[in-house]
Design a protein around this motif. Structure first.
Motif, short mmCIF file in Angstrom:
data_model
loop_
_atom_site.label_atom_id
_atom_site.label_comp_id
_atom_site.label_asym_id
_atom_site.label_seq_id
_atom_site.Cartn_x
_atom_site.Cartn_y
_atom_site.Cartn_z
N MET A 152 2.21 13.76 -3.82
CA MET A 152 3.39 12.90 -3.89
C MET A 152 3.32 11.94 -5.07
N ALA A 153 2.13 11.34 -5.24
CA ALA A 153 1.95 10.32 -6.28
C ALA A 153 1.70 10.93 -7.66
N LYS A 154 1.72 12.27 -7.76
CA LYS A 154 1.50 12.96 -9.04
C LYS A 154 0.20 12.51 -9.70
N GLY A 155 -0.85 12.48 -8.87
CA GLY A 155 -2.16 12.11 -9.41
C GLY A 155 -2.34 10.62 -9.61
N PHE A 156 -1.49 9.78 -9.00
CA PHE A 156 -1.58 8.32 -9.08
C PHE A 156 -1.46 7.84 -10.54
N LYS A 157 -0.44 8.36 -11.23
CA LYS A 157 -0.25 7.99 -12.64
C LYS A 157 0.71 6.81 -12.81
N ASP A 158 1.73 6.72 -11.96
CA ASP A 158 2.75 5.67 -12.11
C ASP A 158 2.41 4.48 -11.20
N LYS A 159 1.73 3.48 -11.76
CA LYS A 159 1.27 2.33 -10.98
C LYS A 159 2.34 1.25 -10.96
N LEU A 160 2.67 0.78 -9.76
CA LEU A 160 3.69 -0.26 -9.60
C LEU A 160 3.11 -1.66 -9.45
N GLY A 161 1.94 -1.79 -8.87
CA GLY A 161 1.36 -3.12 -8.64
C GLY A 161 -0.01 -3.00 -8.02
N GLU A 162 -0.70 -4.15 -7.93
CA GLU A 162 -2.06 -4.15 -7.41
C GLU A 162 -2.34 -5.50 -6.76
N GLY A 163 -3.09 -5.49 -5.66
CA GLY A 163 -3.49 -6.71 -4.97
C GLY A 163 -4.83 -6.53 -4.29
N PHE A 221 -5.56 -5.99 -1.28
CA PHE A 221 -5.62 -5.01 -0.20
C PHE A 221 -5.41 -3.59 -0.69
N GLY A 222 -5.04 -3.41 -1.97
CA GLY A 222 -4.87 -2.06 -2.47
C GLY A 222 -3.96 -2.01 -3.67
N THR A 223 -3.64 -0.78 -4.10
CA THR A 223 -2.82 -0.52 -5.27
C THR A 223 -1.61 0.31 -4.85
N VAL A 224 -0.44 -0.01 -5.47
CA VAL A 224 0.81 0.66 -5.13
C VAL A 224 1.22 1.58 -6.27
N PHE A 225 1.58 2.84 -5.92
CA PHE A 225 2.00 3.82 -6.89
C PHE A 225 3.38 4.36 -6.52
N LYS A 226 4.11 4.78 -7.54
CA LYS A 226 5.40 5.41 -7.30
C LYS A 226 5.19 6.89 -7.06
N GLY A 227 5.96 7.46 -6.13
CA GLY A 227 5.83 8.87 -5.83
C GLY A 227 7.15 9.45 -5.39
N ASN A 228 7.14 10.73 -5.03
CA ASN A 228 8.33 11.42 -4.56
C ASN A 228 8.00 12.28 -3.36
N LEU A 229 8.90 12.25 -2.36
CA LEU A 229 8.77 13.17 -1.24
C LEU A 229 9.14 14.58 -1.69
N ARG A 230 8.77 15.56 -0.90
CA ARG A 230 9.08 16.94 -1.25
C ARG A 230 10.58 17.16 -1.35
N SER A 238 2.96 -6.98 -3.39
CA SER A 238 3.80 -5.83 -3.15
C SER A 238 3.84 -4.96 -4.40
N TYR A 239 5.03 -4.43 -4.74
CA TYR A 239 5.10 -3.49 -5.86
C TYR A 239 4.60 -4.12 -7.14
N ASP A 240 5.07 -5.35 -7.44
CA ASP A 240 4.64 -6.02 -8.65
C ASP A 240 3.39 -6.81 -8.39
N SER A 241 2.56 -6.94 -9.39
CA SER A 241 1.34 -7.72 -9.23
C SER A 241 1.70 -9.19 -9.19
N GLY A 242 1.52 -9.83 -8.05
CA GLY A 242 1.94 -11.22 -7.85
C GLY A 242 1.04 -12.21 -8.55
N GLU A 243 1.62 -13.34 -8.94
CA GLU A 243 0.83 -14.39 -9.54
C GLU A 243 0.06 -15.12 -8.47
N ILE A 244 -1.18 -15.43 -8.74
CA ILE A 244 -2.01 -16.19 -7.82
C ILE A 244 -1.93 -17.66 -8.23
#
Length: 699
Positions: free
Chosen positions: A371-382, A384-393, A683-689
């Protein structure tokens, strides 16, 4: 010599055929009530050539016994027509309803499960026959509290007697699969016992544990159908059971003889003839290697085939067999190592993923990666984890959050997924699916094309301006979403991280509360909860998370965070501004309070009178939400009511304090550096601390 070894290899099929014939020709054995023990079954004391050792039974105290996965079961019957054997746990006593199963067993123990066939399966038994699961479950649960709101939880007290409140726990039994909506907080699965008689019970109402005990006494069925397919047809893909003739059939073309035609039935004799002719061909070719050229067969095609086989194919086959054996051995070692290092709650994860009616959808890690196409399109990071853009089938975009190494009990993760996955609200982001495979944890959400709220309300390079009417609509939507989490679900959901970065906007700028990495679930009747550590983001965290003398932590902590968010939306700026020109403007809520109380209006440029009323309403509601004491703050449902009402009907609250009065120090101004806790997430964007200094005692 080398040619002696070749002859032994060639003679091996004939030896196996003779051995197989001996296995089938043995007389039937008996033990106790089971009198038809024949191939592939054998008793431990039968002659060594009888039956198949993988299907060995024991006769203990005149009771036929099977040891399955190192667990002991009593054999109730063997059905050679449909290839099933019925077993009962050795701990179950027919006339004693207080007897419990000694072993836990589910279809996850078998390599062939519902709608799934492992081509390399070596298990002697399977739990599925003709794509039908042969048994269901009696699930035993250990609960820390008494369950009264779920009729499926059957009390075991009438049989056990010792289960009472004084023991500090309660034991319940449930017929059928444990679906997510039946999972009670404070309960965990103690034992899973299979049974093949639940279909008879589903026609009546299960009211007592005594009925469940009768079901367990009946036992459960498993099959050796796969073994019979492999024995008779050589490949399970071409094997089927004819219910009309009650016989097993092989559905493919096979050669009945090397010099004959093709047949649409692969019987035992046809397969034997084909193998025999092939071996003869190899023998003819090997004559030249052993005794020299043979003119009699020089013109025969079969001789040339055998010659090529002896020279090239056979050595290649032996080399490939060696390499395959070594590869299989290494793979087995890796599998054993991985199995030993899997999480202790692997069974629960697999169990929930097998539920057909579980929402959201359970994905494998391979599917997530695709779905994430190899985790190439990164949307944000925090944290608790990293968010990637993907597509359902099917095409729609999704946001895939890959969680960092999970902490604590994995059962909490599953309970959270099962609960939040059932939330359907316009202003809460929709959880589509999840992944719980070994140490991999992922959450699949709806994709929000307009990103997070912070890039619309904070003035910075690349920010997009939106009107105050849009900001006001967004604030009401967020308030409704939080109110639903507090009062609209079966469980009270406390978010603990309300901030602009966790408010996502869809294509119509409809707000969605997102990121439940810090959320906690509590029964609706609980007003005060227990916290072992502060959680959230500095600048939005309620003071009771730091100062215990303000009262217990409750859903009012989210109300405080929403107030801080609402203040920033109204002012289009951070609440903490260390670069302000005047010290009185460092902490925006106090400065704006003075504006509203003394002037009665707010100094704003390029705004209409209607927009000033909207901003004033948002600020007054925000000031109510950030009151120091939790009891002074309104509920989120009241907040929604205040935002939807007239600004003239709102009273100005007391001036908000920054700290409890008993912590005031004599210094006029004290600062301290703040950093976010380890639970910080974005969330999607990397938030300012936010790393600023709070100003205490501001006049």
């Amino acid at each position: 010599m080398w040619w002696v070894r070749v002859i032994l290899v060639l003679l091996l099929p004939f030896t196996c055929r003779a051995s197989t014939d001996q296995q089938h020709s043995c007389p039937a054995s008996s033990c106790g009530k089971i009198s038809n023990i024949s191939y592939p079954f054998r008793l431990k004391d039968d002659p060594i050539h009888c039956g198949d050792r993988r299907y060995e039974l024991s006769c203990e105290n005149n009771v036929t016994t099977l040891y399955l996965y190192s667990s002991k079961y009593h054999v109730k019957s063997i059905n050679y027509n449909n290839f099933t054997i019925r077993l009962v746990d050795s701990g179950i006593q027919q006339d004693n309803c207080s007897s419990l199963p000694l072993n836990s067993l589910s279809q996850s123990n078998f390599c062939v499960r519902y709608n799934y066939l492992d081509k390399h399966c070596t298990d002697p038994y399977q739990s599925v026959l003709h794509n039908i699961l042969l048994f269901e479950y009696i699930v035993y649960l250990n609960c820390s509290h008494q369950v009264t709101n779920n009729q499926k939880y059957v009390d075991t007290v009438p049989c056990f007697g010792w289960n009472s409140k004084s023991k500090g726990y309660y034991i319940y039994a449930m017929a059928g699969d444990l679906i997510a909506e039946d999972f009670q907080v404070g309960c965990h699965v103690e034992l899973v016992a299979p049974t093949s008689w639940l279909g008879n019970l589903q026609a009546i109402e299960i009211v007592s544990y005594d009925q469940m005990h009768k079901v367990l006494v009946y036992g459960f069925e498993i099959t050796w159908f796969l073994h019979m397919c492999q024995t008779r047809c050589g490949d399970t893909r071409f094997c089927s059971f004819n219910t009309t003739t009650q016989k097993l059939e092989c559905n493919r073309l096979c050669r009945s003889s090397l010099f004959g035609g093709w047949s649409n039935r692969c019987g035992w004799s046809e397969l034997t003839l084909y193998a025999k002719d092939t071996i003869i061909a190899v023998w003819l070719g090997l004559f030249e290697m052993i005794k020299g050229p043979n003119q009699i067969y020089d013109g025969e095609t079969v001789y040339q085939v055998g010659l090529a086989t002896g020279h090239y194919v056979l050595p290649s086959f032996l080399a490939a067999r060696f390499l395959f054996g070594m590869t299989l051995f290494i793979a087995l070692l890796i599998y054993k190592w991985r199995k030993r290092h899997l999480s202790m709650f692997e069974y629960i994860e697999m169990y929930l993923q097998q539920q057909n009616n579980l929402i959201p959808i359970g994905y494998s890690y391979k599917e997530i990666k695709k779905m994430a196409k190899g985790f190439k399109d990164k949307l944000g990071e925090g944290g608790f984890g990293t968010v990637f853009k993907g597509n359902l089938r099917s095409g729609p975009c999704v946001a895939i959050k890959m969680l960092a190494s999970s902490k604590g009990n994995g059962q909490d993760f599953i309970s959270e997924v099962a609960t939040i996955g059932r939330i359907h609200h316009l202003n809460v982001v929709q959880l589509i699916g999840f992944c719980a495979e070994g140490s991999k944890r992922a959450l699949v959400y709806d994709f929000m094309p307009n990103g997070s709220l912070d890039k619309y309300i904070f003035s910075k390079e690349g920010s997009v301006n939106i009107s105050y009417n849009q900001i006001f609509d967004i604030s009401i939507g967020v308030a409704r979403g939080i109110s639903y989490l507090h009062h609209g679900c079966e469980m009270k959901i406390l978010h603990f991280d309300i901030k602009p970065h966790n408010i996502l906007l869809d294509e119509n700028f409809t707000p969605k509360v997102s990121d439940f990495g810090l959320a906690k679930l509590y029964p609706v009747q609980n007003s005060i909860i227990t916290m072992t550590a502060a959680r959230g983001t500095i600048g939005y965290m309620a003071p009771e998370l730091f100062y215990k003398n303000l009262g217990g932590v409750s859903y009012k902590a989210d109300v405080y965070s929403f107030g801080m968010l609402l203040m920033e939306m109204a002012g289009r700026r951070k609440n903490l501004n260390p670069h302000a020109e005047h010290s009185s403007q460092l902490y925006f809520p106090l400065w704006i309070y003075d504006q509203v109380e003394k002037v009665g209006d707010i100094e704003m440029e390029d705004t209409t009178e209607e927009e000033k009323k909207i901003v004033k309403k948002m600020i007054i509601v925000a000031l109510w939400c950030i009151q120091l004491k939790p009891n002074d703050r309104p509920t989120m449902s009241k907040v929604v009511e205040m935002l939807e009402g007239d600004v003239e009907s709102l009273e100005i609250p007391p001036k908000p304090l920054l700290y409890p009065q008993e912590t005031v120090v004599d210094d006029q101004r004290t600062t301290f550096d703040q950093t976010t806790s380890s639970d910080y997430t974005s969330s999607y964007d990397s938030g300012e601390i936010v790393n600023a200094s709070l100003i205490e005692n501001i006049d």
